[in-house]
Motif scaffolding. Structure first.
Motif, PDB file in Angstrom:
ATOM      1  N   HIS A 156       0.912  12.052  -5.017  1.00 14.87           N
ATOM      2  CA  HIS A 156       0.209  11.419  -3.974  1.00 14.87           C
ATOM      3  C   HIS A 156      -1.147  11.869  -3.600  1.00 14.87           C
ATOM      4  CE1 HIS A 156       3.054  13.897  -1.469  1.00 14.87           C
ATOM      5  NE2 HIS A 156       1.692  14.077  -1.035  1.00 14.87           N
ATOM      6  N   ASN A 380       5.076   5.778  -1.909  1.00 14.46           N
ATOM      7  CA  ASN A 380       4.535   4.492  -1.455  1.00 14.46           C
ATOM      8  C   ASN A 380       5.088   3.301  -2.317  1.00 14.46           C
ATOM      9  OD1 ASN A 380       3.095   5.640   0.483  1.00 14.46           O
ATOM     10  ND2 ASN A 380       1.172   5.597  -0.520  1.00 14.46           N
ATOM     11  N   SER A 387       8.249   3.019   1.939  1.00 12.77           N
ATOM     12  CA  SER A 387       8.810   3.813   1.151  1.00 12.77           C
ATOM     13  C   SER A 387      10.370   3.729   1.255  1.00 12.77           C
ATOM     14  CB  SER A 387       8.405   5.385   1.500  1.00 12.77           C
ATOM     15  OG  SER A 387       9.058   5.619   2.781  1.00 12.77           O
ATOM     16  N   ARG A 513       3.646   7.470   7.875  1.00 12.26           N
ATOM     17  CA  ARG A 513       2.981   6.302   6.986  1.00 12.26           C
ATOM     18  C   ARG A 513       3.793   5.512   7.254  1.00 12.26           C
ATOM     19  NH1 ARG A 513      -0.789   8.013   2.734  1.00 12.26           N
ATOM     20  NH2 ARG A 513       0.122   6.238   1.339  1.00 12.26           N
ATOM     21  N   SER A 514       5.115   5.361   7.302  1.00  9.91           N
ATOM     22  CA  SER A 514       5.929   4.324   7.489  1.00  9.91           C
ATOM     23  C   SER A 514       6.011   3.488   8.867  1.00  9.91           C
ATOM     24  CB  SER A 514       7.326   4.608   7.067  1.00  9.91           C
ATOM     25  OG  SER A 514       7.457   5.102   5.910  1.00  9.91           O
TER      26      SER A 514
END
Length: 594
Positions: A156, A380, A387, A513-514
């Protein structure tokens, strides 16, 4: 989103996050005060002074661990004030040109841009192939094979995560893990005087291979009778079929065909390429096969060196000499996957290309259920979901009637206890360091939570000089055999990068990020875990002091490695371009609170 567009977005994220993290020079600004036309409230301003240009990129999520989400490639503002829309390739070209001018070094800009495009095309192909397969990619339950073959986007934070120089497009469906590739192994029959092998087991490497072929019901009886049970001291060497074609074209091999080497073709059960591409797994085989593959993947040609073969066997002996008993007594849920045997062909001039590691396969039968490399949890999704790690935490929160943030913290605490803490304890207490980055780390889940951890890789060991005697007490001379004794500062640097910056902080960023938890909440948990390791801190190590007090840390630079076209696995090279100073979020995220 169309596959090409999804791949372009993934390429933008991996390249730009890599640049911002490793090169820096940017600031987060109010998007309303920029030329951006976006729904995002914030943006990234990145001056490129060598070109007199400013780049503005919409920022939809800011990550304390520098794994941001962007609302598109943004715009560049030229010296005359005009704003020009960017796409991922124009942005990459601008950033690489700035890097070249600022460092007064041409680098490999054109070659790198070509690999960026190639990586994007490979990603688009994978997105197209795996659309509709989201349950297998990101579902609550998985198998070891499915998890290993789920990396649609790859690393990533790398400029070319899906670049593979050497595998033709028509061979990708067979050899690419993310396309669910599978194939049989290609075997060479080799005369005993050309075989080089070693093993810590109760049998030799050739004998282990022979036993596996006898037990494989898909191998014809005639093959076993002629090539396995024959009255000869010859041995069989299993090779990746791409590598077999490569070897058969090499003059040193061709001259020995019919004179000590015989190509037998592909035979036996199906093997599956794992996330590393060259390590091959079959659910019913007693071992995995990690062979050489003369393909440049991301930064390096993936070939085994002879000292790595020896290292795997020596470390297996070290573990059997008592170190594993010590680990098991302290952390029964933690283990290292052995590379207890190897076999190769000695053609008299360095590595021959046949170098093959036989790796223990603990993921057989039910043991393959919910065993997953950590990198697969954190990747992702190809669509608009979360995810796999995000899916698991969200599902657990619904089942348990708790907030997603509370479950994310519980999950992370358990992960630290079964994986990160044992790795750092083993390093600080016994001077046994491992490259426990996310791809080398396999976590076993039960009801969604981490219950055990397995480390794999015969390349990545570091024995700091100040504590080497603790390992030598278990197995005298192991340092010389493994060629892994190094200065404490080097070992600390590598452990900080692999175990904390790559592994633990990668999990933090994935959960953040989720949209499930504030990253700072998890960073505080990680600080707490690191503080608790003070009880086993080593006098010669500054690892904990750096992590808990220094505003910057040293990490491997994937961008500069690729920019200078450096093979990161070449031990003879000066590693100065490979490592850069980056912000330490364990400190900077709490600025003003201490």
């Amino acid at each position: 989103m169309a596959p090409d567009d999804r791949a372009a977005s993934a390429t933008l994220h991996s390249f730009l996050n890599c640049y911002l993290h490793e090169i820096g020079g940017h600031e987060v600004v109010n998007a309303a005060e920029t030329p951006l036309v976006t729904d995002c409230k914030r943006g990234v301003r990145l001056p490129l002074p060598e070109q007199g240009i400013e780049v503005f990129v919409p920022l939809s999520y800011y990550s304390a661990g520098d794994r941001h989400l962007f609302g598109g490639p943004g715009v560049s503002v030229l010296p005359d004030g005009r704003a020009v829309d960017l796409d991922y390739l124009r942005l990459a070209r601008l950033l690489l040109e700035e890097l070249s001018l600022a460092r007064d070094a041409p680098g490999a800009v054109d070659e790198l841009l070509l690999r960026v495009v190639e990586s994007c095309r490979n990603t688009a192909r994978a997105v197209e192939a795996r659309r509709g397969d989201e349950e297998r990619l990101y579902g609550f339950e998985t198998t070891f094979r499915d998890a290993e073959q789920s990396l649609v986007f790859g690393h990533h934070r790398h400029p070319t995560p899906k670049s593979r120089q050497g595998i033709a497009p028509h061979d990708e469906p067979r050899f690419a893990p993310e396309l669910r590739g599978s194939f049989r192994l290609h075997y060479f029959r080799v005369a005993a005087d050309l075989l080089d092998h070693d093993s810590t087991l109760d049998r030799s490497a050739p004998a282990w291979i022979a036993d596996a072929l006898r037990a494989d019901e898909s191998v014809p009886e005639s093959f076993v009778a002629e090539h396995v049970d024959g009255d000869t001291d010859d041995g069989l060497v299993p090779v990746h079929p791409w590598q077999a074609d490569y070897l058969l074209a090499q003059p040193a091999v061709r001259v020995r065909l019919g004179d000590g080497i015989e190509s037998l073709g592909e035979v036996g059960r199906e093997f599956y390429p794992t996330s590393s591409v060259r390590t091959l797994y079959s659910p019913d085989a007693p071992f995995m096969v990690k062979g050489s593959l003369n393909v440049k993947i991301t930064n390096s040609a993936r070939v085994n060196k002879r000292h790595e073969l020896v290292r795997g066997v020596a470390v297996s002996e070290l573990l059997d000499a008592g170190l594993r008993d010590v680990i098991d007594a302290e952390f029964p849920e933690f283990d290292l996957i052995d590379d207890p045997a190897y076999v190769t062909v000695d053609l008299g001039d360095g590595e021959s290309g046949f170098e093959t590691v036989l790796r223990e396969n603990p993921f057989r039968g039910d043991a393959a259920t919910n065993a997953t490399p950590v990198v697969a949890l954190c990747q992702n999704p190809i669509g608009g979901g979360r995810s796999r790690l995000g899916t698991i935490v969200e599902t657990l929160a619904e089942r348990e009637g708790r907030s997603a943030g509370a479950v994310a913290e519980s999950w992370f605490r358990r992960y630290l206890s079964v994986g990160v803490r044992p790795v750092l304890w083993l390093y600080l207490r016994y001077g046994f360091g491992v490259e426990a980055h996310q791809q080398n780390s396999v976590v076993l889940l039960e009801d969604g939570y981490p219950t055990a951890f397995r480390y794999r890789d015969n390349q990545g060991y570091y024995f700091p000089e100040s504590r080497y005697d603790r390992l030598d007490d278990f197995l005298p001379g192991v340092g010389e055999r493994t060629d892994t004794v190094c200065g404490d500062d080097i070992a600390d640097q590598r452990m900080i990068y692999w175990t904390v910056l790559n592994n633990a902080l990668g999990v933090v960023s994935a959960l953040g990020r989720s949209g499930l938890v504030d990253e700072r909440r998890l960073l505080a948990v990680l600080r707490e875990e690191l503080e608790s390791l003070r009880e086993v801190d080593a006098p010669g190590s500054s690892l904990l002091d750096q992590l808990l007090a220094e505003p910057t840390l040293t990490r491997q630079s994937n961008l500069l490695t690729r920019f200078h076209d450096i093979d990161e696995l070449d031990d003879s090279l000066d590693d100065a371009p490979l490592f850069v100073e980056v912000d330490n979020p364990l400190v900077t995220a709490f600025d003003g609170e201490r």
